[in-house]
Scaffold this active site. Structure first.
Site, PDB file in Angstrom:
ATOM      1  CG  ASP A   6      -2.090   0.902   1.149  1.00 53.50           C
ATOM      2  OD1 ASP A   6      -2.090   1.759   0.249  1.00 53.50           O
ATOM      3  OD2 ASP A   6      -3.015   0.769   1.966  1.00 53.50           O
ATOM      4  CG  ASP A   7      -0.059   4.770  -0.087  1.00 48.23           C
ATOM      5  OD1 ASP A   7      -0.851   4.361  -0.959  1.00 48.23           O
ATOM      6  OD2 ASP A   7      -0.372   5.601   0.793  1.00 48.23           O
ATOM      7  CB  CYS A  44      -6.249   2.653  -2.025  1.00 48.19           C
ATOM      8  SG  CYS A  44      -7.175   4.071  -1.417  1.00 48.19           S
ATOM      9  CE  LYS A  96      -6.520   0.456   1.468  1.00 51.13           C
ATOM     10  NZ  LYS A  96      -5.568   1.561   1.298  1.00 51.13           N
ATOM     11  CG  HIS A  98     -10.386   1.277   0.869  1.00 50.85           C
ATOM     12  ND1 HIS A  98      -9.350   2.177   0.753  1.00 50.85           N
ATOM     13  CD2 HIS A  98     -11.440   1.986   1.357  1.00 50.85           C
ATOM     14  CE1 HIS A  98      -9.749   3.372   1.150  1.00 50.85           C
ATOM     15  NE2 HIS A  98     -11.029   3.283   1.516  1.00 50.85           N
ATOM     16  CG  HIS A 181      -2.153   4.096   3.766  1.00 48.22           C
ATOM     17  ND1 HIS A 181      -2.609   4.968   4.738  1.00 48.22           N
ATOM     18  CD2 HIS A 181      -2.887   4.348   2.649  1.00 48.22           C
ATOM     19  CE1 HIS A 181      -3.580   5.714   4.223  1.00 48.22           C
ATOM     20  NE2 HIS A 181      -3.768   5.373   2.953  1.00 48.22           N
ATOM     21  CG  ASP A 246      -2.289   0.754  -3.197  1.00 46.49           C
ATOM     22  OD1 ASP A 246      -1.125   1.191  -3.081  1.00 46.49           O
ATOM     23  OD2 ASP A 246      -3.198   1.047  -2.394  1.00 46.49           O
ATOM     24  CG  ASN A 247      -1.507   4.218  -4.608  1.00 49.01           C
ATOM     25  OD1 ASN A 247      -2.609   3.839  -4.224  1.00 49.01           O
ATOM     26  ND2 ASN A 247      -0.578   4.653  -3.761  1.00 49.01           N
ATOM     27  CE  LYS A 281      -2.889   7.198  -1.803  1.00 46.56           C
ATOM     28  NZ  LYS A 281      -3.003   6.773  -0.386  1.00 46.56           N
TER      29      LYS A 281
END
Length: 299
Positions: A6-7, A44, A96, A98, A181, A246-247, A281
């Site tokens: 994540d990130d 995300c 996660k 989301h 994140h 994810d990004n 991001k």
């Protein structure tokens, strides 16, 4: 085994020149195939919608193009997990979600036999709470909210490992970590590994980057534990491992970006890197959408 950070930015892996130590991901990269031009959505929820459906997130509405607590997928919509489940695979999600922050919109409704983690977005690593508000407490096991102790990265990895080791049929294991994140926090044993290094003349930026590096290295260790589990149980040669993010990363996060989460928070004046690419991001520059990605299948 599909692992989603994540990130995590392009420039956050040591094999891409980072000062962050990520030996387990580096090894998977060296022994597998790196997708050097792998693109995702710049945030995300849309990335997760695209991953699980194979479609552009805007097909599901404007709310699917931004971080969303509203349900994203129509009821009964076919996903990667439901297709594999229909093909005889057991399916599990650990981390996660989301794509709808209430249990009735959770992973179980979209192909996952087992699920664990945050129904909402990123959480505080120790209290497992999302932002203040209606969806703050969504930490769950199979849709039932649970309150437990431990660092989120370790909890996710341990739950995934226990599940993989206990399967008796082919399986699909999706592990979307909440690391790296914000809020960025790591156990002392990982902070200690960077304690005697200096990365920035600004003391606050230096401390911030060390926390980020520790958080990333802890996740890398969790990846290594999952691979080790596959070795131990004789599943390594027969398991395709995918790792991605994810990004792109964010470069910094002021206090008001983290104090929306319950618990004691602090600002992060220096975080990740997408170098050599431009942007961050939430942007459509390469740095926001082009993420480190590998496929490893030793067999």
């Amino acid at each position: 085994l599909f692992i989603l950070a994540d990130d995590l930015g392009w420039g956050d892996l040591s094999c891409h020149g980072s000062e962050i130590r990520t030996p387990n991901i580096d090894r998977l990269m060296a022994q597998g195939i790196e997708l050097g031009q792998h693109y995702v959505q710049p945030m995300c929820t849309p990335t997760r919608a695209s991953l699980l459906t194979g479609r552009y997130p805007s097909r599901f509405g404007a709310h699917a193009t931004v971080p969303s607590n509203r349900p994203v997928l129509p009821e009964g919509y076919q996903t990667l997990a439901s297709v594999l489940r229909d093909g005889g695979y057991d399916t599990g999600l650990f981390g996660k979600w989301h794509l709808g922050s209430k249990p009735e919109f959770g992973p179980k409704q979209f192909g996952f036999n087992t699920s664990y983690g945050s129904l909402a977005g990123g959480v505080d690593p120790y209290n497992h709470r999302y932002r203040y508000g209606e969806y703050s407490f969504t930490w769950h096991r199979n849709g039932e909210r649970v309150d437990e102790n431990g660092h989120v990265t370790d909890l996710i990895a341990n739950e995934a490992i226990d599940w993989m080791e206990s399967r008796t049929t082919p399986w699909f294991c999706y592990v979307p970590f909440t690391a790296v994140h914000v809020p960025v926090k790591a156990p002392q044993q990982w902070l200690d590994r960077y304690a005697f290094e200096q990365y920035d003349d600004d003391s606050l930026k230096d401390a911030s980057f060390k926390r980020y590096a520790a958080y990333a290295s802890q996740m890398d260790h969790a990846v290594g534990q999952m691979v080790e589990s596959l070795e131990r149980t004789g599943q390594r040669d027969n398991t395709i491992i995918v790792f991605s993010s994810d990004n792109g990363s964010i470069g910094d996060a002021p206090l008001h970006a983290s104090d929306v989460y319950p618990g004691w928070q602090e600002g992060s004046p220096r975080l990740g890197s997408n170098l050599p690419y431009r942007g961050w991001k939430a942007q459509l520059y390469e740095g926001g959408m082009r993420t480190p990605t590998l496929i490893n299948w030793r067999g």
